[in-house]
Design a protein around this motif. Structure first.
Motif: not given
Length: 104
Positions: A88-89, A94-97
């Protein structure tokens, strides 16, 4: 086999929009769903049929109304099988980036 139907159902943006509408307000009639998407009843009926075949939507009759409800169980099964095994982390980072790079 049912996972294939779920992926097929989720592969269409209109069907995802229908699921989003049901997530916002569960138990809508076909008329309500059509009004929110500005689509003909026949088109909506076809999309709902695919969502029902994938068990993502269930219907209940109340008098003359047929209400549509989202069924999250198949989505959870897809999550358990295909998403959960990834950390999850890492996915969050990756999603935030991605969002930052794309300016979202």
């Amino acid at each position: 086999m049912s996972t294939d139907k779920v992926f097929k159902a989720l592969g269409d943006p209109t069907r995802r929009a229908l699921l989003d509408l049901l997530c916002e307000k569960n138990g809508q009639t076909l008329g309500e769903l059509c009004g929110n998407l500005e689509m003909a009843r026949q088109s909506a009926t076809q999309h709902i049929g695919i969502l029902e075949a994938a068990n993502l939507v269930t219907t209940v009759r109340r008098g003359r109304q047929k209400l549509h409800f989202i069924n999250p169980v198949p989505l959870h099964e897809v999550y358990e099988r295909w998403v959960r095994k990834f950390e999850h982390q890492r996915l969050s980072l990756l999603h935030d980036l991605k969002k930052e790079l794309e300016g979202e």
